[in-house]
Design an enzyme around this catalytic site. Structure first.
Site, short mmCIF file in Angstrom:
data_model
loop_
_atom_site.label_atom_id
_atom_site.label_comp_id
_atom_site.label_asym_id
_atom_site.label_seq_id
_atom_site.Cartn_x
_atom_site.Cartn_y
_atom_site.Cartn_z
N THR A 108 -26.36 30.68 11.63
CA THR A 108 -27.62 30.70 12.67
C THR A 108 -28.80 30.17 12.35
O THR A 108 -29.37 29.79 13.21
CB THR A 108 -27.86 32.38 12.68
OG1 THR A 108 -26.68 33.00 13.10
CG2 THR A 108 -29.12 32.55 13.41
N TYR A 143 -25.81 32.67 21.01
CA TYR A 143 -26.25 31.21 20.60
C TYR A 143 -25.23 30.76 19.94
O TYR A 143 -24.20 31.27 19.52
CB TYR A 143 -27.48 31.31 19.71
CG TYR A 143 -27.41 32.05 18.60
CD1 TYR A 143 -26.67 31.70 17.22
CD2 TYR A 143 -27.57 33.48 18.44
CE1 TYR A 143 -26.35 32.36 16.38
CE2 TYR A 143 -27.40 34.35 17.15
CZ TYR A 143 -27.05 33.80 16.37
OH TYR A 143 -26.56 34.51 14.98
N THR A 186 -24.77 33.70 7.86
CA THR A 186 -25.16 34.87 7.23
C THR A 186 -23.76 36.13 7.10
O THR A 186 -23.50 36.75 6.15
CB THR A 186 -26.19 35.97 7.48
OG1 THR A 186 -25.75 36.48 8.94
CG2 THR A 186 -27.47 35.07 7.64
N ASP A 187 -22.68 35.79 7.76
CA ASP A 187 -21.72 36.48 8.03
C ASP A 187 -20.73 36.69 6.85
O ASP A 187 -20.15 37.62 6.44
CB ASP A 187 -20.85 36.23 9.35
CG ASP A 187 -21.61 37.03 10.43
OD1 ASP A 187 -22.48 37.50 10.29
OD2 ASP A 187 -21.22 36.46 11.78
N LYS A 201 -24.24 41.93 3.44
CA LYS A 201 -25.00 42.03 4.50
C LYS A 201 -24.94 43.53 5.16
O LYS A 201 -23.74 43.87 4.97
CB LYS A 201 -24.32 40.77 5.32
CG LYS A 201 -25.02 41.02 6.76
CD LYS A 201 -24.49 39.70 7.61
CE LYS A 201 -25.33 39.85 8.87
NZ LYS A 201 -24.85 38.68 9.95
N GLU A 222 -3.03 59.47 -10.87
CA GLU A 222 -2.35 59.60 -9.55
C GLU A 222 -2.11 58.08 -9.14
O GLU A 222 -1.00 57.80 -8.54
CB GLU A 222 -3.37 60.17 -8.57
CG GLU A 222 -2.63 60.34 -7.19
CD GLU A 222 -3.53 60.85 -6.22
OE1 GLU A 222 -4.75 61.33 -6.59
OE2 GLU A 222 -3.31 60.92 -4.98
#
Ligand code: SIN
Length: 327
Positions: free
Chosen positions: A14, A28, A94-95, A167, A288
């Protein structure tokens, strides 16, 4: 003091995004502005550093791949050892920024700071956050000693360690947080100020490297939920998964029928890593789930990266667990 020489590697996102209107903050195209234009938009950078820019790729970070990671790590390594370079800034979507940052923190052995930055608003937006983020990333990269903290994410005036940053919000500019341990510092009046240092392994403390790796083993992440289909484990094994990260319930738990299937997978040599979908706290060993590896405080997506690198060196369960203890 002469100006520091900072090398910018642009990957898209971005920060390099363009929208049709200045008030369009979500519709965008990411990765549409070239590195020269990103730098030209922030003339103040010239007060702090001499810049060399390189367009490594120009993508939406949803399209980042493991082979691009390996290539990027080798590129960063090659630039980091150059005597004329004082720091590296990587602009990135940023993702998946936290994943790329963590991967680089484990695979790059660098004497100079490596800083990732990006933006939540496209370059064309009113109050775009990219220009200030880029300036502050350069200021941090130009700070002697910043390499001691490992690969960093600088966003919204805040400095984060790759190991702990996440994020946390879809659109807000303060999306990057180190929820569990807190940030490392801030940028104030052009200065990077540090207040704490991670003790986990990174940079020269990491035994991993991208050299000699042509790919990473297939590892899948499975989110646990009510009604989770146990057959998904079997499908992943058939598709060649060497490890499965279970983004488990609470303390890394899973429905009984899923656990049964996971045990079958373990018998076939598949590593099962228990992480937590709560995204907080530590996942530790419990009788477990004997034989599983615990993700410690790593998020599922970072546990995936660590097990991929660890499997490139050892399949031994004890050694794998030790890696999760210290990285
Ligand atoms: C991306 O990750 O490339 C798009 C989103 C962003 O950079 O904020």
């Amino acid at each position: 003091m002469s100006k520091r020489h900072i090398y910018i590697i642009a990957c898209g996102g971005t920060i390099a995004g363009k929208a049709a209107a200045a008030d369009d903050l979500t519709g965008y195209t990411a990765g549409a502005v070239a590195v020269e234009d990103l730098v030209a938009a922030v003339p103040q950078i010239a007060d702090y550093a001499v810049i060399t820019g390189e367009q490594f790729c120009n993508i939406d970070s949803s399209d980042m791949t493991e082979s691009l990671w390996l290539e990027l790590a080798r590129r960063v390594q090659a630039i980091a050892v150059r005597e004329d370079i004082d720091g590296i800034v990587i602009t990135h979507g940023t993702d998946t920024m936290e994943e790329t940052a963590y991967f680089l923190s484990l695979t790059v052995h660098t004497p100079v700071p490596v800083i990732l930055t990006g933006a939540m608003r496209p370059a064309t937006a009113i109050s775009a956050d990219g220009p200030l983020n880029l300036l502050e990333a350069v200021q941090t990269a130009a700070t002697p000693g910043a390499a001691d903290y490992g690969v960093l994410v600088v966003m919204n005036g805040t400095i984060h360690a790759a190991r702990f940053v996440e994020k946390t919000d879809t659109t807000h500019v303060d999306t990057f947080q180190s929820r569990q341990m807190g940030c490392l510092g801030f940028i104030q009046d052009g200065q990077a100020l540090f207040y704490q240092k991670p003790v986990t392994c990174y940079n020269d403390g990491s035994v991993f490297s991208s050299q000699g790796l042509s790919d990473l083993p297939k590892v899948v992440i499975m989110y646990a939920y009510v009604g989770m289909n146990p057959a998904a484990i079997d499908d992943a094994v058939r598709q060649g998964a060497k490890a499965i990260i279970v983004a488990g319930l609470g303390h890394g738990r899973m429905p009984a029928d899923v656990w049964q299937q996971a045990q079958q997978a373990m018998k076939q040599g598949v590593v099962i890593v228990r992480a937590s979908r709560t995204l907080g706290g530590i996942v530790t060993a419990v009788p477990e789930y004997d034989g599983t590896i615990c993700a410690n405080t790593l998020t599922p997506q970072k546990a995936k990266i660590l097990v991929q690198l660890a499997l490139s060196q050892s399949q031994d369960a004890h050694q794998l667990q030790q890696v999760f203890r210290y990285y």
